[in-house]
Scaffold this motif. Sequence first.
Motif, mmCIF file in Angstrom:
data_model
loop_
_atom_site.group_PDB
_atom_site.id
_atom_site.type_symbol
_atom_site.label_atom_id
_atom_site.label_comp_id
_atom_site.label_asym_id
_atom_site.label_seq_id
_atom_site.Cartn_x
_atom_site.Cartn_y
_atom_site.Cartn_z
ATOM 1 N N TRP A 68 -7.377 -3.867 3.271
ATOM 2 C CA TRP A 68 -6.833 -2.964 2.253
ATOM 3 C C TRP A 68 -7.643 -3.024 0.961
ATOM 4 O O TRP A 68 -8.000 -1.981 0.394
ATOM 5 N N VAL A 69 -7.937 -4.219 0.484
ATOM 6 C CA VAL A 69 -8.680 -4.362 -0.776
ATOM 7 C C VAL A 69 -10.081 -3.785 -0.642
ATOM 8 O O VAL A 69 -10.560 -3.066 -1.532
ATOM 9 N N TRP A 70 -10.764 -4.087 0.463
ATOM 10 C CA TRP A 70 -12.118 -3.587 0.659
ATOM 11 C C TRP A 70 -12.144 -2.061 0.690
ATOM 12 O O TRP A 70 -13.010 -1.426 0.062
ATOM 13 N N ASN A 71 -11.195 -1.453 1.385
ATOM 14 C CA ASN A 71 -11.130 0.013 1.438
ATOM 15 C C ASN A 71 -10.774 0.597 0.072
ATOM 16 O O ASN A 71 -11.316 1.634 -0.326
ATOM 17 N N PHE A 72 -9.875 -0.080 -0.660
ATOM 18 C CA PHE A 72 -9.468 0.418 -1.978
ATOM 19 C C PHE A 72 -10.646 0.426 -2.944
ATOM 20 O O PHE A 72 -10.839 1.381 -3.704
ATOM 21 N N VAL A 73 -11.441 -0.648 -2.917
ATOM 22 C CA VAL A 73 -12.617 -0.721 -3.792
ATOM 23 C C VAL A 73 -13.593 0.408 -3.483
ATOM 24 O O VAL A 73 -14.260 0.941 -4.389
ATOM 25 N N GLN A 74 -13.656 0.816 -2.232
ATOM 26 C CA GLN A 74 -14.544 1.902 -1.837
ATOM 27 C C GLN A 74 -13.928 3.275 -2.066
ATOM 28 O O GLN A 74 -14.571 4.291 -1.770
ATOM 29 N N GLY A 75 -12.713 3.322 -2.589
ATOM 30 C CA GLY A 75 -12.075 4.595 -2.862
ATOM 31 C C GLY A 75 -11.170 5.104 -1.762
ATOM 32 O O GLY A 75 -10.631 6.214 -1.863
ATOM 33 N N ASP A 76 -11.013 4.317 -0.707
ATOM 34 C CA ASP A 76 -10.152 4.704 0.413
ATOM 35 C C ASP A 76 -8.809 3.995 0.266
ATOM 36 O O ASP A 76 -8.708 2.785 0.453
ATOM 37 N N MET A 77 -7.760 4.732 -0.074
ATOM 38 C CA MET A 77 -6.430 4.151 -0.250
ATOM 39 C C MET A 77 -5.629 4.121 1.041
ATOM 40 O O MET A 77 -4.457 3.730 1.030
ATOM 41 N N GLY A 78 -6.228 4.534 2.127
ATOM 42 C CA GLY A 78 -5.522 4.506 3.395
ATOM 43 C C GLY A 78 -4.813 5.815 3.703
ATOM 44 O O GLY A 78 -4.950 6.814 3.000
ATOM 45 N N THR A 79 -4.035 5.776 4.778
ATOM 46 C CA THR A 79 -3.285 6.938 5.242
ATOM 47 C C THR A 79 -1.799 6.670 5.105
ATOM 48 O O THR A 79 -1.306 5.614 5.516
ATOM 49 N N MET A 281 0.868 3.713 0.578
ATOM 50 C CA MET A 281 1.271 4.448 -0.620
ATOM 51 C C MET A 281 1.829 3.499 -1.674
ATOM 52 O O MET A 281 1.500 3.595 -2.864
ATOM 53 N N LEU A 282 2.677 2.574 -1.250
ATOM 54 C CA LEU A 282 3.298 1.636 -2.176
ATOM 55 C C LEU A 282 2.260 0.744 -2.841
ATOM 56 O O LEU A 282 2.241 0.591 -4.070
ATOM 57 N N GLU A 283 1.399 0.151 -2.042
ATOM 58 C CA GLU A 283 0.431 -0.798 -2.579
ATOM 59 C C GLU A 283 -0.623 -0.109 -3.443
ATOM 60 O O GLU A 283 -0.968 -0.598 -4.532
ATOM 61 N N SER A 284 -1.119 1.026 -3.007
ATOM 62 C CA SER A 284 -2.145 1.730 -3.776
ATOM 63 C C SER A 284 -1.583 2.285 -5.081
ATOM 64 O O SER A 284 -2.248 2.232 -6.116
ATOM 65 N N GLY A 285 -0.363 2.803 -5.020
ATOM 66 C CA GLY A 285 0.241 3.331 -6.243
ATOM 67 C C GLY A 285 0.485 2.248 -7.274
ATOM 68 O O GLY A 285 0.191 2.420 -8.461
ATOM 69 N N THR A 286 0.993 1.104 -6.816
ATOM 70 C CA THR A 286 1.260 0.009 -7.748
ATOM 71 C C THR A 286 -0.020 -0.561 -8.328
ATOM 72 O O THR A 286 -0.107 -0.842 -9.536
ATOM 73 N N LEU A 287 -1.035 -0.738 -7.492
ATOM 74 C CA LEU A 287 -2.305 -1.266 -7.989
ATOM 75 C C LEU A 287 -2.970 -0.279 -8.941
ATOM 76 O O LEU A 287 -3.633 -0.694 -9.910
ATOM 77 N N THR A 288 -2.797 0.998 -8.714
ATOM 78 C CA THR A 288 -3.337 2.001 -9.631
ATOM 79 C C THR A 288 -2.710 1.870 -11.010
ATOM 80 O O THR A 288 -3.400 1.968 -12.036
ATOM 81 N N ILE A 289 -1.403 1.629 -11.049
ATOM 82 C CA ILE A 289 -0.741 1.407 -12.330
ATOM 83 C C ILE A 289 -1.309 0.164 -13.015
ATOM 84 O O ILE A 289 -1.540 0.153 -14.232
#
Length: 317
Positions: A68-79, A281-289
């Motif tokens: 999850w972290v590796w994909n998030f750093v690359q701009g991929d928040m998942g599906t 959605m939950l993890e990416s949204g919270t980390l974005t905040i």
Amino acid sequence: MLSFLVRRLALSLVTLFLLSVMVFLGGQVLPGNVGRAILGPFADQRAVDTLNHTLGVDRPLLTQYATWVWNFVQGDMGTSYIFRSPVAPFVIDALGNSIKLAAVAFVLVVPIGILSGVVAALNLNRPLDRIISLGGLSVAVLPEFVTGIILVLIFGVWLRWLPISAAWPRDSGFFTQLYYLILPSLPLFLVLFGYIARMARSGMIEALDSDYTRTAVLKGLPWRTVIWRHVLRNALLPTITVIATQTGYLIGGLVVIETLFRYQGIGSLIVTAARGKDFPMLESGTLTIGIVYAVATLSVDFLYSVLNPRIRLGSDQ
């Protein structure tokens, strides 16, 4: 300056790492089964297990977190598990909506709050000072849903000046969107006004009683020059901190306001994701905040170092 900002940036990165760990682990302890939540209570267990394997939620936690972290750093928040589509567009749209609402509230509360605090300090212990201080404190302690309901009844139902929903029509222009956001921003204004006004008042009182202010007055400088050049520069430093710390609240803590006014912001998106066990959605949204909050904090550190070099120089010693 550079070393000061680098240290602050490193501290922010550590904070975001800890936040990502807590968010990930918090999502894992939510009750329920992801596959069961998506397929429904009557789905076959083999289908549920197959879906969980496809989504990867049956893998070791460390593997899930690293991916999850590796994909998030690359701009991929998942599906998204709920919408079966990439998470990033939902998060970006919701964050944009929350920023719009926060911006309207900030444009209203920051200048009015600072001006009120300055006026209160210049009229210390006079009726105007008491009115501003007590009034700001009184409205600040009221929950947003209370002031929101009262404002809806007054301006939306009885007077019919403003729409009771923040959901503007599709393809609305800037001024139409602004019109729909005025009423939702008023409860936020009332909550933040008291804090900003009191901090500005306290900073002004301390600055007015300082040695450099006395020196400027003894030099014969006009009172207006003393206020603008010597007092406000130092008096507003604590106020800047309050304004920045409220940025994270305005961006991510608007669940009540967004629910009351049917507004599709980042707060309501996270709540929806938590209810549906939509981990991406939950993890990416919270980390974005968290990232928004970290950027706001870094901005405050930079402003502090510009307005008061003693803070920057003191950190180098």
